[in-house]
Design a protein around this motif. Sequence first.
Motif, mmCIF file in Angstrom:
data_model
loop_
_atom_site.group_PDB
_atom_site.id
_atom_site.type_symbol
_atom_site.label_atom_id
_atom_site.label_comp_id
_atom_site.label_asym_id
_atom_site.label_seq_id
_atom_site.Cartn_x
_atom_site.Cartn_y
_atom_site.Cartn_z
ATOM 1 N N GLU A 9 -5.445 -1.573 10.315
ATOM 2 C CA GLU A 9 -5.089 -1.122 9.102
ATOM 3 C C GLU A 9 -5.235 0.534 9.115
ATOM 4 O OE1 GLU A 9 -3.679 -1.783 6.306
ATOM 5 O OE2 GLU A 9 -4.858 -3.286 5.842
ATOM 6 N N ALA A 10 -4.033 1.247 8.761
ATOM 7 C CA ALA A 10 -4.054 2.687 8.779
ATOM 8 C C ALA A 10 -4.909 3.185 8.039
ATOM 9 C CB ALA A 10 -2.657 3.193 8.439
ATOM 10 N N SER A 11 -5.271 2.641 6.732
ATOM 11 C CA SER A 11 -6.205 3.251 5.751
ATOM 12 C C SER A 11 -6.644 2.071 4.955
ATOM 13 C CB SER A 11 -5.618 4.455 4.826
ATOM 14 O OG SER A 11 -6.448 4.666 3.814
ATOM 15 N N GLY A 12 -5.747 1.716 4.159
ATOM 16 C CA GLY A 12 -6.268 0.817 2.915
ATOM 17 C C GLY A 12 -6.559 1.593 1.798
ATOM 18 N N GLY B 99 0.769 -1.261 -0.025
ATOM 19 C CA GLY B 99 0.086 0.019 -0.028
ATOM 20 C C GLY B 99 0.970 1.136 0.065
ATOM 21 N N LEU B 100 1.765 1.317 0.687
ATOM 22 C CA LEU B 100 2.736 2.390 0.971
ATOM 23 C C LEU B 100 3.461 3.004 -0.367
ATOM 24 C CD1 LEU B 100 5.078 3.391 3.728
ATOM 25 C CD2 LEU B 100 6.003 2.754 1.441
ATOM 26 N N ASN C 281 -6.194 8.990 2.375
ATOM 27 C CA ASN C 281 -5.424 8.666 1.254
ATOM 28 C C ASN C 281 -6.452 8.598 -0.025
ATOM 29 O OD1 ASN C 281 -3.310 5.834 2.478
ATOM 30 N ND2 ASN C 281 -3.049 7.797 2.340
ATOM 31 N N HIS D 208 2.153 5.919 8.411
ATOM 32 C CA HIS D 208 1.327 4.996 7.711
ATOM 33 C C HIS D 208 0.944 3.683 8.600
ATOM 34 C CE1 HIS D 208 1.689 6.525 3.402
ATOM 35 N NE2 HIS D 208 2.641 7.004 3.905
ATOM 36 N N TYR E 4 -2.945 -9.073 10.834
ATOM 37 C CA TYR E 4 -3.858 -8.211 11.230
ATOM 38 C C TYR E 4 -4.964 -8.074 10.079
ATOM 39 C CZ TYR E 4 -2.022 -4.235 8.155
ATOM 40 O OH TYR E 4 -1.719 -3.348 7.393
HETATM 41 C C1 C3B Z 1 0.306 0.685 4.451
HETATM 42 C C2 C3B Z 1 -1.035 0.649 5.215
HETATM 43 O O1 C3B Z 1 -0.771 -0.542 5.832
HETATM 44 C C3 C3B Z 1 -2.032 0.861 4.687
HETATM 45 O O2 C3B Z 1 -3.324 0.893 5.663
HETATM 46 C C4 C3B Z 1 -2.211 2.222 3.967
HETATM 47 O O3 C3B Z 1 -3.316 2.304 3.159
HETATM 48 C C5 C3B Z 1 -0.910 2.286 3.099
HETATM 49 O O4 C3B Z 1 0.279 2.241 3.782
HETATM 50 C C6 C3B Z 1 -0.801 3.781 2.615
HETATM 51 O O5 C3B Z 1 -1.023 4.546 3.529
HETATM 52 N N1 C3B Z 1 1.602 0.535 5.067
HETATM 53 C C7 C3B Z 1 2.527 -0.132 4.112
HETATM 54 O O6 C3B Z 1 2.023 -0.494 2.945
HETATM 55 N N2 C3B Z 1 3.936 -0.237 4.446
HETATM 56 C C8 C3B Z 1 4.329 0.346 5.717
HETATM 57 N N3 C3B Z 1 5.611 -0.164 6.052
HETATM 58 C C9 C3B Z 1 3.310 0.878 6.689
HETATM 59 C C10 C3B Z 1 2.099 1.126 6.160
#
Ligand code: C3B
Length: 816
Positions: free
Chosen positions: A656-659, A121-122, A468, A361, A557
Amino acid sequence: MTAPESNQSVESLKDDIQRHVALTLGSDPFPPRKGRYYLGLCYSVRDRLLGQWLETQRSYYDSITKRVYYMSLEFLPGRFLMNYIQALGMEEECREAVRDFGLDLDELLEEEWNPGLGNGGLGRLASCYMDSMATCRIPGYGYGILYDYGIFYQTIVNGYQHEGADNWLRQDSPWVLRRGHFMFLINFYGRSEAYEDSAGHERFRWVDTESVMAMACDIMVPGHQNGHVTNMRLWKAISTRDFELEHFNRGDYIGAVQSKVESENISKVLYPNDTSPRGKELRLRQQYFFVAATFQDILRRFRKNNYSSFDCFPDQVAVQLNDTHPAISIAELMRILVDEESLTWETAWTICQKTFSYTNHTVLPEALETWSVELIGRMLPRHLQIIFEINRRFLDDVGKRFPGRVDLLRSLSLIAEDNGKQVRMAHLAIIGSHTVNGVAELHSKILKTRLFKDFDNLYPGKFTNVTNGITPRRWLMQANPALSELIGSVIGDEWIHDLSHLSELAAYADDPEFQQRWQEVRKRNKKLLARYVLRKLGVGINPATLFDMHIKRIHEYKRQILNVLHVITLYNRIRSGSVAHHVPRTLFFAGKAAPGYMQAKLIIKLINAVGQAVNGDPAVGNDLRVVFLPNYCVSQAEKLIPAADLSEQISTAGMEASGTGNMKFALNGALTIGTLDGANIEIREVVGEDNFFLFGHTEEDVHRLHSGGYDPVQIYESNIELKKALDMISTGFFSPEAPGLFRPIVDSLLAHGDYYLVLADYAKYVAEQARVSKCYEDPALWTRMSILNTANMGKFSSDRSIMEYARNIWKVSPLT
Ligand code: C3B
C-alpha cells in the motif's frame, strides 16, 4: 427599523431560492418540494461563490504569478453543497432559510449525487489537494476529464457485486459550468511527415489526422472562508464539424451521426480498474485527449502574458503528473516546442524537465503502465517518434557514463522488449521530470532502493517524498460535526486552518469529564450509522458493539481475506464456547471490485456469505455481526468513518503506497490495527506505539519471503484455528448450494503460494485483535487512546502536503 443582518441575509437567501426554483428551473415554488428546493439552494449558493471565483482568477492574471497545473485523470470530490456552504460560512443561514420552508438542510444534502470521477485513493487525494490549494491560496488549477459515467454503481445481488451505470449527469449538475467558448481541437492518428523548412532543416509535422473537440467544463473549488476559489477544469469530448460534414457530403446522414457519437465516446466513461491499467485503445485516447486540451489551455494563458521567449515557461508553469496517466504530456510539450514553436531539441528538453514533476502512487508490478509501440505509433505517430528520440539521447548519455553496461541500458530504456515492444510510461515520466515523489516515507524509499534504483543512481536527488494528506474540512469539520464542536469547545477553531493545533487536545486525554463528552459524541455517531444501516440494508446493529471497519477498494493486497479469516475464527470460538468472554463486534466492509477482477469479486461474495451465516446463527446473537455496505463512495465514507472504533489497515507490507483512509479514521478518533505499511508507519510514529495495534511481517520480511522458502501449507497444517477456517471456506460451509464456490480463494492461499502472505500474518493478526478487544473493555483506556489519535494527526493535513509540494517541488508561493 431595519432587520438584523442575519435576518436580512436569510430573507434574501430565501428569495433567491424561490427565484431559482421559479426562473431557473421553471417550477412552481409552491408547495416547497425537496428536489426543487435542493436545486434552488444549490444555485443560490453557487451565485454567492461565483464572484469570488472570478476575483481569484483575475488575481492570477494581475499578479503574473507562476501557476500549478495538477493533471489527474481522476477526481473524487464528494458532494459539493455543504462544502460550498461551509466555505462561505453560511451554514446557519442555510439551515434557517430552508427550515422556514418546512424543509431540513440535512435531508436536502442527501439529494446530491456523488460525482464518481475516480476509482479510489488516487482520485480522492487529488480532490483533497484541490481543497488545500484553495485554502492555502496556491495559484493553480486541477485538470481532468468530465466523464459522463463515473465509477459504476455497485449493488449486491445474492451476495455478488453487480455493476450499474452511474449516469451522474442525467440531470444537469448545478456545479458544472460548461464553457462553450473554450473549445480546442485534438488530433489523433494520421502520420508524421518530414519536410524541409526555409532554412533547409529537416522538420516534422503531423498530418492526415482525425480530430475531436475538447470543451472546457469548470467546477469551483473554494478555499475555507478565505475568498479564494480554485478552478477544476474537466474536458468533455465534442465531435468536430468537419467530421460530420465529410459524411453529410456523401449523403450519409446516419454515418455522420454515428461518427459524431463515436468521437464523443472519449469522455464517456471512467475506466474502473483501480491500480491495474488495461491497455485499451480508448484509455490512451482519453489520456492524450485531456493532455492535449490542457496544454493548449496552458499555452493560451502563457501567451496572454506576451513573453518574448519560451525560456521563462518553467517560471510560469509547474505541471504535476498525478501518476503516469498524463505522462504523454512530456512528448506533447516536446512536439509543441520543437514542431510548432521551432525551438531546438535541447532547449525544448530543458524546458520540459524544468516544467514537469511526477508522483508515483504504486509499486505493484501489474500497475505500472505500458503502451504498445504499435498502438502509440498508430494513434500518436509523431509522439512515438519523439519518444524514440528521447530514448536514443537518454541511452546515449547512459552509455557514455556507464560504458559496457548493457544490462543497465536494458533496465532503464523507455522501451521494454520482453513482451512485444512496450513504452514504459513511468520511465518517460521520470526522465522528463525534475522531481519524482512517492506518497509516504516507506513507499518513497522503495522507489529509490528497489523499483527505480538505477534511476536514483543516475539522478541523485531527483527522488523525494511527500507524504499524503487529507483535508480536515471535509474529513472532520463536515463529516463529524459533533466531534468538531467538542474539539472547538476546548481548543477553538484554529485547527480548521492549521491542523497542528489539534495537539492541544492531548492535555485532555485523561480528563474524565472530557472523556465522557468524547464517548458521548462517538456513541451518537454510532447510533446515526446504525440508523443508516437499518434504512439501507434492513439489518439491525447494536451501537454498543465495537465497530470494526474495512472500507476501501477490494484487492488481494489489501487483504480483506485476512479480516474474513479473523471473523470466521471469532465465529468458531463463539460457537464452540471456547471464549469465556467475547467483546461484541460489528464488522463493516465496503468497497468496489474492478469488474474484471474475478478474485476480488469472489471475495465480496465470500464476505456476504460469511455475513449471512454469522448474522443468521442464533448461537451468535448480538456478539458478532457482519455487514457489507453496497456502493462505497465519498459520502458513505463520511458516514462510516466518524462512527468507527477500529480501522483495518492490514495490507501486505510494502504494497500500500500510502493509504489515506487510515488518516481519516485516526483523525476521527478510531484506533488502527495495521501493518508497517504506507502511511501507517508515520501514523504510528505520531500517535505513539501504545496507541496503535501493530502486527505482521515488515516490508523486508516480505521481500525475503518472496525470494524463496515461504511455505503457506506448513502454516495451515500447524495452526488449528486457521485450518478450520480455511476448510470451512473450501468445503462449502458458507456456500452449501455450491460447495466448491470459494475454492479459488483457498487455492490462491495454499496451492498458489499465498503471494500476499495472508497465512504468514494470520496468527499475529488474531492475537493483536484479542488485544484490541481487551483494550476496548477498558473505556477510560480506549478513550484516552482515541483522543490521542485525533490529537496527534496534525501532520496528515493535506495543507501540509500541498505546502511541501509548493515549496520544494513547484516553487510557488501562496498569493497574499
Ligand atoms: C492509491 C494507492 O493505492 C494508495 O496507497 C494511495 O494512498 C493513493 O493512491 C494516493 O496516493 N492508488 C490508486 O488509488 N490508484 C492507482 N492507480 C495507484 C495508486
